[in-house]
Design a protein around this motif. Sequence first.
Motif, PDB file in Angstrom:
ATOM      1  N   ARG A  42       0.840  -1.207   0.000  1.00  0.00           N
ATOM      2  CA  ARG A  42       0.000   0.000   0.000  1.00  0.00           C
ATOM      3  C   ARG A  42       0.871   1.253   0.000  1.00  0.00           C
ATOM      4  O   ARG A  42       0.596   2.221  -0.705  1.00  0.00           O
ATOM      5  CB  ARG A  42      -0.938   0.018   1.203  1.00  0.00           C
ATOM      6  N   ALA A  43       1.968   1.218   0.791  1.00  0.00           N
ATOM      7  CA  ALA A  43       2.875   2.377   0.856  1.00  0.00           C
ATOM      8  C   ALA A  43       3.531   2.626  -0.502  1.00  0.00           C
ATOM      9  O   ALA A  43       3.855   3.761  -0.847  1.00  0.00           O
ATOM     10  CB  ALA A  43       3.934   2.143   1.934  1.00  0.00           C
ATOM     11  N   GLU A  44       3.707   1.541  -1.272  1.00  0.00           N
ATOM     12  CA  GLU A  44       4.283   1.687  -2.622  1.00  0.00           C
ATOM     13  C   GLU A  44       3.234   2.159  -3.633  1.00  0.00           C
ATOM     14  O   GLU A  44       3.516   2.273  -4.826  1.00  0.00           O
ATOM     15  CB  GLU A  44       4.848   0.329  -3.099  1.00  0.00           C
ATOM     16  N   GLY A  45       2.000   2.338  -3.149  1.00  0.00           N
ATOM     17  CA  GLY A  45       0.937   2.851  -4.030  1.00  0.00           C
ATOM     18  C   GLY A  45       0.240   1.770  -4.840  1.00  0.00           C
ATOM     19  O   GLY A  45      -0.472   2.074  -5.804  1.00  0.00           O
ATOM     20  N   ARG A  46       0.424   0.510  -4.457  1.00  0.00           N
ATOM     21  CA  ARG A  46      -0.215  -0.571  -5.215  1.00  0.00           C
ATOM     22  C   ARG A  46      -1.703  -0.682  -4.893  1.00  0.00           C
ATOM     23  O   ARG A  46      -2.121  -0.411  -3.774  1.00  0.00           O
ATOM     24  CB  ARG A  46       0.429  -1.923  -4.871  1.00  0.00           C
ATOM     25  N   ILE A  47      -2.479  -1.118  -5.885  1.00  0.00           N
ATOM     26  CA  ILE A  47      -3.896  -1.454  -5.670  1.00  0.00           C
ATOM     27  C   ILE A  47      -3.946  -2.952  -5.369  1.00  0.00           C
ATOM     28  O   ILE A  47      -3.543  -3.775  -6.203  1.00  0.00           O
ATOM     29  CB  ILE A  47      -4.749  -1.139  -6.919  1.00  0.00           C
ATOM     30  N   LEU A  48      -4.427  -3.286  -4.172  1.00  0.00           N
ATOM     31  CA  LEU A  48      -4.380  -4.685  -3.730  1.00  0.00           C
ATOM     32  C   LEU A  48      -5.700  -5.396  -4.031  1.00  0.00           C
ATOM     33  O   LEU A  48      -6.775  -4.932  -3.636  1.00  0.00           O
ATOM     34  CB  LEU A  48      -4.102  -4.766  -2.229  1.00  0.00           C
ATOM     35  N   GLY A  49      -5.586  -6.536  -4.715  1.00  0.00           N
ATOM     36  CA  GLY A  49      -6.757  -7.363  -5.012  1.00  0.00           C
ATOM     37  C   GLY A  49      -6.678  -8.653  -4.215  1.00  0.00           C
ATOM     38  O   GLY A  49      -5.582  -9.159  -3.941  1.00  0.00           O
ATOM     39  N   LEU A  50      -7.837  -9.162  -3.835  1.00  0.00           N
ATOM     40  CA  LEU A  50      -7.873 -10.368  -3.003  1.00  0.00           C
ATOM     41  C   LEU A  50      -8.846 -11.390  -3.593  1.00  0.00           C
ATOM     42  O   LEU A  50      -9.950 -11.034  -4.027  1.00  0.00           O
ATOM     43  CB  LEU A  50      -8.349  -9.985  -1.592  1.00  0.00           C
ATOM     44  N   VAL A  51      -8.409 -12.660  -3.586  1.00  0.00           N
ATOM     45  CA  VAL A  51      -9.307 -13.753  -3.991  1.00  0.00           C
ATOM     46  C   VAL A  51      -9.299 -14.796  -2.871  1.00  0.00           C
ATOM     47  O   VAL A  51      -8.388 -15.618  -2.792  1.00  0.00           O
ATOM     48  CB  VAL A  51      -8.844 -14.408  -5.322  1.00  0.00           C
ATOM     49  N   PRO A  52     -10.308 -14.753  -1.988  1.00  0.00           N
ATOM     50  CA  PRO A  52     -10.359 -15.752  -0.915  1.00  0.00           C
ATOM     51  C   PRO A  52     -10.837 -17.111  -1.436  1.00  0.00           C
ATOM     52  O   PRO A  52     -11.820 -17.185  -2.185  1.00  0.00           O
ATOM     53  CB  PRO A  52     -11.393 -15.179   0.068  1.00  0.00           C
ATOM     54  N   THR A  53     -10.128 -18.181  -1.060  1.00  0.00           N
ATOM     55  CA  THR A  53     -10.543 -19.542  -1.452  1.00  0.00           C
ATOM     56  C   THR A  53     -10.247 -20.500  -0.301  1.00  0.00           C
ATOM     57  O   THR A  53      -9.510 -20.172   0.622  1.00  0.00           O
ATOM     58  CB  THR A  53      -9.766 -20.068  -2.684  1.00  0.00           C
ATOM     59  N   MET A  54     -10.806 -21.704  -0.437  1.00  0.00           N
ATOM     60  CA  MET A  54     -10.460 -22.767   0.508  1.00  0.00           C
ATOM     61  C   MET A  54      -9.541 -23.779  -0.164  1.00  0.00           C
ATOM     62  O   MET A  54      -9.400 -24.918   0.306  1.00  0.00           O
ATOM     63  CB  MET A  54     -11.724 -23.439   1.042  1.00  0.00           C
ATOM     64  N   GLY A  55      -8.913 -23.389  -1.286  1.00  0.00           N
ATOM     65  CA  GLY A  55      -7.990 -24.304  -1.973  1.00  0.00           C
ATOM     66  C   GLY A  55      -8.744 -25.336  -2.800  1.00  0.00           C
ATOM     67  O   GLY A  55      -9.931 -25.180  -3.067  1.00  0.00           O
TER      68      GLY A  55
ATOM     69  N   VAL B   6      -9.163 -15.155 -10.256  1.00  0.00           N
ATOM     70  CA  VAL B   6      -7.806 -14.575 -10.254  1.00  0.00           C
ATOM     71  C   VAL B   6      -7.650 -13.661 -11.470  1.00  0.00           C
ATOM     72  O   VAL B   6      -7.125 -12.548 -11.377  1.00  0.00           O
ATOM     73  CB  VAL B   6      -6.739 -15.696 -10.259  1.00  0.00           C
ATOM     74  N   LYS B   7      -8.158 -14.133 -12.604  1.00  0.00           N
ATOM     75  CA  LYS B   7      -8.055 -13.336 -13.836  1.00  0.00           C
ATOM     76  C   LYS B   7      -8.793 -11.999 -13.667  1.00  0.00           C
ATOM     77  O   LYS B   7      -8.260 -10.936 -14.021  1.00  0.00           O
ATOM     78  CB  LYS B   7      -8.669 -14.156 -14.976  1.00  0.00           C
ATOM     79  N   LEU B   8      -9.984 -12.076 -13.075  1.00  0.00           N
ATOM     80  CA  LEU B   8     -10.750 -10.844 -12.834  1.00  0.00           C
ATOM     81  C   LEU B   8      -9.989  -9.915 -11.891  1.00  0.00           C
ATOM     82  O   LEU B   8      -9.920  -8.700 -12.125  1.00  0.00           O
ATOM     83  CB  LEU B   8     -12.071 -11.208 -12.146  1.00  0.00           C
ATOM     84  N   ALA B   9      -9.414 -10.497 -10.840  1.00  0.00           N
ATOM     85  CA  ALA B   9      -8.675  -9.685  -9.853  1.00  0.00           C
ATOM     86  C   ALA B   9      -7.499  -8.979 -10.521  1.00  0.00           C
ATOM     87  O   ALA B   9      -7.192  -7.831 -10.204  1.00  0.00           O
ATOM     88  CB  ALA B   9      -8.198 -10.569  -8.698  1.00  0.00           C
ATOM     89  N   LYS B  10      -6.857  -9.671 -11.472  1.00  0.00           N
ATOM     90  CA  LYS B  10      -5.706  -9.059 -12.168  1.00  0.00           C
ATOM     91  C   LYS B  10      -6.138  -7.847 -12.988  1.00  0.00           C
ATOM     92  O   LYS B  10      -5.379  -6.915 -13.187  1.00  0.00           O
ATOM     93  CB  LYS B  10      -5.034 -10.100 -13.072  1.00  0.00           C
ATOM     94  N   GLU B  11      -7.404  -7.902 -13.473  1.00  0.00           N
ATOM     95  CA  GLU B  11      -7.900  -6.742 -14.234  1.00  0.00           C
ATOM     96  C   GLU B  11      -8.228  -5.564 -13.317  1.00  0.00           C
ATOM     97  O   GLU B  11      -8.225  -4.416 -13.727  1.00  0.00           O
ATOM     98  CB  GLU B  11      -9.187  -7.130 -14.996  1.00  0.00           C
TER      99      GLU B  11
ATOM    100  N   ILE C 156      -0.219 -20.135 -13.907  1.00  0.00           N
ATOM    101  CA  ILE C 156      -1.040 -19.126 -14.607  1.00  0.00           C
ATOM    102  C   ILE C 156      -0.423 -17.731 -14.497  1.00  0.00           C
ATOM    103  O   ILE C 156      -0.645 -16.884 -15.344  1.00  0.00           O
ATOM    104  CB  ILE C 156      -2.517 -19.124 -14.141  1.00  0.00           C
ATOM    105  N   GLY C 157       0.379 -17.506 -13.449  1.00  0.00           N
ATOM    106  CA  GLY C 157       1.087 -16.225 -13.300  1.00  0.00           C
ATOM    107  C   GLY C 157       0.180 -15.087 -12.835  1.00  0.00           C
ATOM    108  O   GLY C 157      -1.050 -15.213 -12.806  1.00  0.00           O
ATOM    109  N   GLY C 158       0.823 -13.994 -12.444  1.00  0.00           N
ATOM    110  CA  GLY C 158       0.069 -12.792 -12.076  1.00  0.00           C
ATOM    111  C   GLY C 158      -0.380 -12.748 -10.625  1.00  0.00           C
ATOM    112  O   GLY C 158      -0.976 -11.772 -10.187  1.00  0.00           O
TER     113      GLY C 158
END
Length: 290
Positions: free
Chosen positions: A18-31, A41-46, A85-87
């Motif tokens: 956050r201090a670096e100015g990043r926009i943080l996205g989260l994808v909660p899962t149970m694995g 994950v793809k949506l979060a990357k967008e 998948i990366g990202g």
Amino acid sequence: MEIIKTVTEMQAYADQKRAEGRILGLVPTMGGLHEGHLSLVKLAKEEADHVTVTIFVNPTQFGPNEDYETYPRGLERDCRLLETIGGVSAVFAPDEASFYPGGADQQRVWVVCPEMSKYLCGKDRPGHFRGVLTVVLKLFAACKPHVSVFGLKDIQQYILLKRMIHDLSLNIRIVGGSIVREPSGLAFSSRNENLSSNERSQAQVLSKAVIAAADMIELGEKSLERLTALMMNTIQSASLAKLQYAEIVDANTLHPVEKLIPGARVIAAVAVYFGDVRLIDNAIADVPVE
Ligand code: AMP
């Protein structure tokens, strides 16, 4: 990709990003990751430039006779998949002791929404949504996201989380991802792994039931009896299926609808057991304006 195991480390990591100015996205899962999770994950990357995936089988959302013990687990495989998948910048995979200080049975403070938890899955799984809302709030506190992505496969969960974010004034944007299905129509679910091959091929009745009901609503069918019977008969055509519910509810309040009012948005939803495996599915429909 960083693998983070404790809440303290996760908070420090999120603060730094956050201090670096990043926009943080989260994808909660149970694995037990599958195509459905990967689409989130793809949506979060967008939506964000720094994506964290959480992997935590949350004990407090399982009832005493539910499948907590047999729920699919495989952190290494999940991390390999995310690397491929990366990202994804970080995986937050806490152990229970670090996530619930003193153990999950010591949790005394809960987030509840009794009114909207009493319908659909909440009827059959008392305490489930209390566990879900509480764990997601704790994940938000650990990962400090600007935006969090959830699947519409668990539509009651999504609507309750939207409500939690609104009512608690959390400064987090919620994004819903469409249901991803296998070619048969069966929605991807970690629990599919616990189906026999016979059960798995019969499990396509869930999607057939909800999609047929939603299509009929959009074509102008107004009889709730006919729509419910259609869903029940479709489910019961599978010899191994045990129906838990087949209902049409209001898409905002989750109340079972008494009438299909023109212009209303509704959800056709089902829950079905195959052996010990409980599956859910739903389809959204807009009642046509005459
Ligand atoms: P789970 O790991 O089952 O708790 O699910 C984690 C997230 O993935 C939740 O937001 C689910 O709604 C979402 N999800 C699970 N299955 C699917 C699917 N087939 N399509 C889209 N999202 C899904």
